[in-house]
Design a protein around this motif. Structure first.
Motif, short mmCIF file in Angstrom:
data_model
loop_
_atom_site.label_atom_id
_atom_site.label_comp_id
_atom_site.label_asym_id
_atom_site.label_seq_id
_atom_site.Cartn_x
_atom_site.Cartn_y
_atom_site.Cartn_z
N THR A 122 41.72 46.04 44.76
CA THR A 122 41.85 44.80 44.00
C THR A 122 40.56 44.02 44.16
O THR A 122 39.87 44.13 45.17
N LYS A 123 40.24 43.23 43.14
CA LYS A 123 39.00 42.44 43.18
C LYS A 123 39.30 41.03 42.73
O LYS A 123 40.36 40.75 42.15
N GLY A 124 38.36 40.14 42.98
CA GLY A 124 38.57 38.74 42.60
C GLY A 124 37.49 38.24 41.67
O GLY A 124 36.55 38.96 41.33
N ILE A 171 42.20 34.91 46.06
CA ILE A 171 43.48 35.56 45.69
C ILE A 171 43.27 37.04 45.37
O ILE A 171 44.09 37.88 45.70
N ARG A 172 42.17 37.38 44.73
CA ARG A 172 41.82 38.78 44.43
C ARG A 172 42.96 39.52 43.75
O ARG A 172 43.45 40.54 44.23
N CYS A 173 43.37 39.02 42.59
CA CYS A 173 44.53 39.63 41.92
C CYS A 173 44.14 40.71 40.92
O CYS A 173 44.99 41.39 40.38
N LYS A 174 42.83 40.89 40.66
CA LYS A 174 42.43 41.80 39.58
C LYS A 174 42.57 43.26 40.01
O LYS A 174 42.09 43.66 41.08
N VAL A 229 45.07 29.60 36.00
CA VAL A 229 46.45 29.16 36.22
C VAL A 229 47.10 29.90 37.40
O VAL A 229 48.12 29.46 37.92
N PHE A 230 46.50 31.02 37.82
CA PHE A 230 47.07 31.75 38.96
C PHE A 230 46.70 31.11 40.30
O PHE A 230 47.07 31.62 41.35
N GLY A 231 45.94 30.03 40.27
CA GLY A 231 45.52 29.42 41.53
C GLY A 231 46.30 28.18 41.91
O GLY A 231 46.27 27.76 43.07
S1 SF4 Z 1 43.70 34.26 40.72
FE1 SF4 Z 1 42.52 33.90 38.84
S2 SF4 Z 1 40.48 33.41 39.54
FE2 SF4 Z 1 41.55 34.38 41.27
S3 SF4 Z 1 41.06 36.57 41.15
FE3 SF4 Z 1 42.97 36.26 40.03
S4 SF4 Z 1 42.32 35.94 37.87
FE4 SF4 Z 1 40.49 35.62 39.17
#
Ligand code: SF4
Length: 633
Positions: A285-287, A293-296, A513-515
């Motif tokens: 996973t990457k951010g 959060i690194r959700c990608k 919005v994911f933060g």
């Molecule tokens: S939470 Fe948002 S800003 Fe953070 S890694 Fe995920 S998509 Fe990117």
């Protein structure tokens, strides 16, 4: 020297190959703040009504905000605005990644591009210096190749590049713009606008730190959010399962969009869940910039005869559903490959999946045949056919050329009743969330100025009972009482109005919005503190919500000027019918009359004319938008 922003907006005329730098006053930033509010300011002032979106008259605006690039969790985003070639309405799309913060460090808050070049070009911006460079050698090449060549020729590994692939060059109406090969300004066909201007890429490098009013305070809040976020189930789930976590509850409940929305029941749904994804194709996973959060997702497949390149990231939930269950496909390998192709060519995966699923249904119904498809057996579930169609759309070959116009125009071109099988609002294909189980999403689809979108407001389940995070954390903004997800009464409309304004604020500030609440752990107080510590302004949520309202009203005025009205605020007919098959069989239809009443009530709550949904002069005066009154007379 201002705090948080640069006080510089770059204007580029690609027809004359000239550029100039505007230095707006602080009041301008305090009024519009960023994102689409800045974009719409220029679109309303400088673009003539009814401009052809693919002509030199369209503006293409890359807008940061006063916050973009602040080293705090989940604030990496920027907005691209233009008149959309897919919808004909106000177009916008936000992207995360690294490009926005880099532009801020390179000395600009926005780029306003007009005209179009006769030959391919790219922009090179380094620490306040601007060059318009020849891109003939890049035209026709995919995004990975272009990123490599530009970094080599400009000698910098850290150069961030926003660009289009061949789909943007070929004016596919749902082509998008990508940075770092995997962060997208995804919807509305803004990549086609970039292609029409023959602008292949914008490469940026900035080494100047962003000037913060209270650097230590920003870092202190960042530490607090990060510490809490690491232990909190909301952000942990985002990191561990990512957006594909949505697949399991949707498939188990029987509302996973499947077979071009003919059912929500997909019996092979287990194959598409986040758990299966993690076991089979997930590499890591990457951010985005400064986000813990690194959700990608990053997917990798290295079989001898089947490879997926991890440089292009991995499919998110929308892609898994649109190129998976919606097309009757349950093989994540093929979905990951389609995702890679879309990212190489720069095509929105939602619209791509939707037009292919539409064509598959046309084929199954006998409206299309093998002669139309160039010999492809375009049945639901045919994963090889799906991959071939992705390529044909990007390159505009055969049936792919027809589908490249989007579902609406494609259905008109195909004829024979094909329009029965399209699912759009304002000509944009709907995302992968079923409004029959969360009616607030239906309001988003119907009321979004930029066509059906699922990112216009927080979704209903975050407000479903008194223990929901939305109710616990957002009372201060007015989310006082829970509302059932399937309710479509006055309480839902009032909640939607609030959430729409709130998410407009997040979007125009460049906040992911994911933060922050209700989707994650950053609180309203913490976000406000970050804003104050960045800018030095004594900002309030009252002020911010007014900026959100300002942007919504500006978008509404733009669309009114383009001929849009209440008749365009609709929901596809499929949602007024019950589910077929699975656990929800025979249930779920939204009552059409109730939904139409809800739309009218939302106009009234916004202070708009309830008959046509147009902002009233009084509302424009209240928001400091008097300069738009003539547009609504
Ligand atoms: S939470 Fe948002 S800003 Fe953070 S890694 Fe995920 S998509 Fe990117």
């Amino acid at each position: 020297m201002p705090y948080g922003y640069n006080g510089k907006i770059l204007h580029v005329n690609l027809s004359s190959k000239k550029y100039w730098i505007e230095n707006p006053e602080e009041d301008f930033y305090r009024t519009y703040w960023g994102g689409r509010a800045i974009g719409l300011y220029y679109m309303l002032k400088e673009m003539r009504p009814h401009a052809d979106p693919l002509s030199p008259d369209n503006l293409l605006i890359f807008a940061l905000s006063v916050l973009t690039g602040v080293p705090a969790p989940a604030i990496p985003r920027y907005t691209v605005c233009a008149k959309s070639p897919l919808t004909g309405a106000q177009g916008e799309a936000e992207a995360g990644g690294w490009w926005g913060p880099e532009l801020k460090k390179a000395g600009f808050d926005a780029i306003v591009i007009k005209g179009s070049s006769k030959t391919p070009v790219y922009l090179w911006i380094k620490d306040g210096k601007v060059e318009i460079k020849d891109a003939s050698h890049l035209w026709g090449k995919d995004t990975g190749t272009v990123q490599k060549i530009i970094r080599e020729e400009l000698a910098g590994d850290k150069i961030r590049i926003a660009q289009i692939g061949p789909a943007g060059e070929n004016l596919v109406r749902f082509a998008n713009i990508v940075n770092e090969l995997k962060h997208f300004n995804g919807r509305n066909g803004l990549g086609a606008v970039m292609g029409s201007k023959r602008l292949k890429a914008i490469a940026v490098r900035g080494t100047k730190p962003i000037n913060l009013f209270g650097k230590e305070r920003v870092s202190q809040i960042t530490k607090e959010i990060t510490k809490r976020g690491m232990d909190n189930p909301l952000s942990r789930d985002l990191r561990e399962l990512g957006t594909p976590a949505v697949v399991r509850p949707a498939f188990e409940a029987g509302c996973l969009p499947s077979y071009n929305w003919t059912t929500g029941y997909f019996k092979e749904g287990e194959n598409l869940t986040a758990e299966t994804y993690n076991k089979t194709i997930l590499k890591e996973t990457k951010g985005c910039y400064a986000c813990p959060i690194r959700c990608k997702r990053v997917a990798k497949i290295s079989e001898p005869d089947f490879k997926v390149d991890p440089s292009y990231g991995g499919p998110e939930y929308e892609t898994v559903a649109a190129l998976g269950s919606l097309c009757g496909i349950s093989d994540l390998k093929y979905i990951a490959k389609a995702n890679e192709l879309c990212n190489r060519y720069t095509m929105d995966t939602i619209s791509t999946g939707m037009v292919i699923a539409f064509a598959m249904q046309c084929y199954e119904e006998g409206i299309l045949n093998k002669e139309d498809t160039g010999g492809i057996e375009l049945t639901f579930g045919n994963k090889e056919a799906m991959l071939k169609m992705v390529e044909k759309i990007a390159l505009r070959e055969g049936l792919g050329d027809i589908l490249s116009y989007g579902s609406c125009l494609a259905a008109q071109k195909i004829g024979k009743g094909a329009e029965k099988f399209i699912h759009v609002v304002k000509s944009q294909e709907i995302p992968m969330h079923d409004p029959r189980v969360k009616t607030g999403v239906g309001l988003q689809y119907a009321l979004s100025d930029y066509g059906a979108d699922h990112m216009k407001a927080a979704h209903d389940p975050f407000f479903k009972d008194k223990d929901s995070i939305g109710i616990k954390e957002m009372k201060g903004l007015g989310a006082l009482n829970p509302v059932p997800p399937t309710d479509i009464g006055k309480e839902k409309v009032a909640l939607f109005k609030l959430l729409d304004i709130y998410w407009s604020v997040l979007d125009l500030l460049g906040v992911c919005v994911f933060g922050y609440v209700p989707r994650s752990v950053g609180t309203l107080d913490e976000l406000l503190e970050i804003i104050r510590a960045t800018t030095g302004w004594k900002a309030t949520w009252f002020e911010l919500m007014n900026v959100g309202k300002r942007s919504i009203n500006m978008a509404r005025v733009f669309n009114y000027r383009e001929g849009f009205s209440s008749r365009d605020d609709t929901l596809p007919e499929v949602f007024y019918r019950n589910f077929k098959g699975g656990p929800l069989d025979g249930q779920g239809a939204i009552n059409k009359e109730d939904f139409q009443k809800a739309i009218r009530l939302r106009y009234e709550l916004m202070g708009w004319n309830p008959d046509n949904g147009t902002p009233t002069p009084a509302k424009l005066i209240e928001l400091g938008l008097d300069w738009l009154i003539d547009e609504v007379k």
